[in-house]
Design a protein around this motif. Structure first.
Motif, PDB file in Angstrom:
ATOM      1  N   SER A 153       5.317   4.646   2.093  1.00 59.08           N
ATOM      2  CA  SER A 153       5.720   5.898   2.738  1.00 59.08           C
ATOM      3  C   SER A 153       6.400   5.628   4.072  1.00 59.08           C
ATOM      4  CB  SER A 153       4.497   6.781   2.957  1.00 59.08           C
ATOM      5  OG  SER A 153       3.910   7.108   1.727  1.00 59.08           O
ATOM      6  N   ASN A 154       5.891   4.650   4.819  1.00 58.96           N
ATOM      7  CA  ASN A 154       6.481   4.292   6.099  1.00 58.96           C
ATOM      8  C   ASN A 154       7.895   3.751   5.919  1.00 58.96           C
ATOM      9  OD1 ASN A 154       6.802   3.794   8.787  1.00 58.96           O
ATOM     10  ND2 ASN A 154       5.361   2.088   8.878  1.00 58.96           N
ATOM     11  N   ILE A 155       8.088   2.907   4.915  1.00 57.98           N
ATOM     12  CA  ILE A 155       9.418   2.343   4.651  1.00 57.98           C
ATOM     13  C   ILE A 155      10.403   3.448   4.289  1.00 57.98           C
ATOM     14  CG2 ILE A 155      10.735   0.904   3.040  1.00 57.98           C
ATOM     15  CD1 ILE A 155       8.267  -0.964   2.965  1.00 57.98           C
ATOM     16  N   VAL A 156       9.980   4.358   3.412  1.00 58.45           N
ATOM     17  CA  VAL A 156      10.871   5.446   2.986  1.00 58.45           C
ATOM     18  C   VAL A 156      11.179   6.378   4.160  1.00 58.45           C
ATOM     19  CG1 VAL A 156      11.019   7.475   1.496  1.00 58.45           C
ATOM     20  CG2 VAL A 156      10.182   5.321   0.571  1.00 58.45           C
ATOM     21  N   ALA A 157      10.183   6.665   5.000  1.00 54.56           N
ATOM     22  CA  ALA A 157      10.418   7.545   6.150  1.00 54.56           C
ATOM     23  C   ALA A 157      11.400   6.912   7.128  1.00 54.56           C
ATOM     24  CB  ALA A 157       9.093   7.839   6.846  1.00 54.56           C
ATOM     25  N   ARG A 158      11.245   5.620   7.397  1.00 54.58           N
ATOM     26  CA  ARG A 158      12.180   4.942   8.313  1.00 54.58           C
ATOM     27  C   ARG A 158      13.591   4.899   7.730  1.00 54.58           C
ATOM     28  NH1 ARG A 158       9.470   0.235  11.814  1.00 54.58           N
ATOM     29  NH2 ARG A 158       7.516   1.282  12.253  1.00 54.58           N
ATOM     30  N   SER A 160       0.833  -1.193   0.000  1.00 49.40           N
ATOM     31  CA  SER A 160       0.000   0.000   0.000  1.00 49.40           C
ATOM     32  C   SER A 160       0.875   1.253   0.000  1.00 49.40           C
ATOM     33  CB  SER A 160      -0.919  -0.001   1.220  1.00 49.40           C
ATOM     34  OG  SER A 160      -0.145   0.153   2.397  1.00 49.40           O
ATOM     35  N   GLN A 161       0.233   2.369  -0.321  1.00 50.56           N
ATOM     36  CA  GLN A 161       0.944   3.646  -0.339  1.00 50.56           C
ATOM     37  C   GLN A 161       1.442   4.011   1.060  1.00 50.56           C
ATOM     38  OE1 GLN A 161       1.583   5.366  -3.123  1.00 50.56           O
ATOM     39  NE2 GLN A 161       2.778   6.861  -1.964  1.00 50.56           N
TER      40      GLN A 161
END
Length: 103
Positions: free
Chosen positions: A72-77, A67-68
């Protein structure tokens, strides 16, 4: 794998890293991104080949979906981890914390 095989593998890996970083004046980040690109491309090609040959595999990389919010969570971490590592390395490189530099 025997000791000779390990030595040859390390020699080949070291030579490729040296060629990529020293001769091409590239960074280690560039090396890691190139390796990731080759691995993902290989998985995609294998997935297409297995589909054409009607070979069933337990995990088909072409059907992976996230999911989006997860992306986004992966990129932020990842961004937070890289930022934290960069700040720690900056402090260590300036010499403000000698114990951190030794670690």
């Amino acid at each position: 794998m025997g000791e000779m095989g390990k030595a040859i593998g390390l020699l080949i890996s070291g030579t490729l890293v040296y060629h990529h970083c020293a001769n091409r004046n590239a960074t280690l980040l560039s090396l890691f991104s190139d390796v990731l690109l080759v691995l993902l491309s290989s998985l995609a090609i294998l997935g297409l080949l297995f589909r054409q040959l009607n070979v069933s595999v337990p995990v088909d990389p072409l059907e992976w979906q996230i999911s989006q919010d997860t992306a986004s969570n992966i990129v932020a971490r990842l961004a937070n981890t890289v930022g934290a590592a960069e700040s720690v390395l900056r402090v260590a490189a300036t010499g403000h914390d000698k114990r951190l530099f030794v670690k």
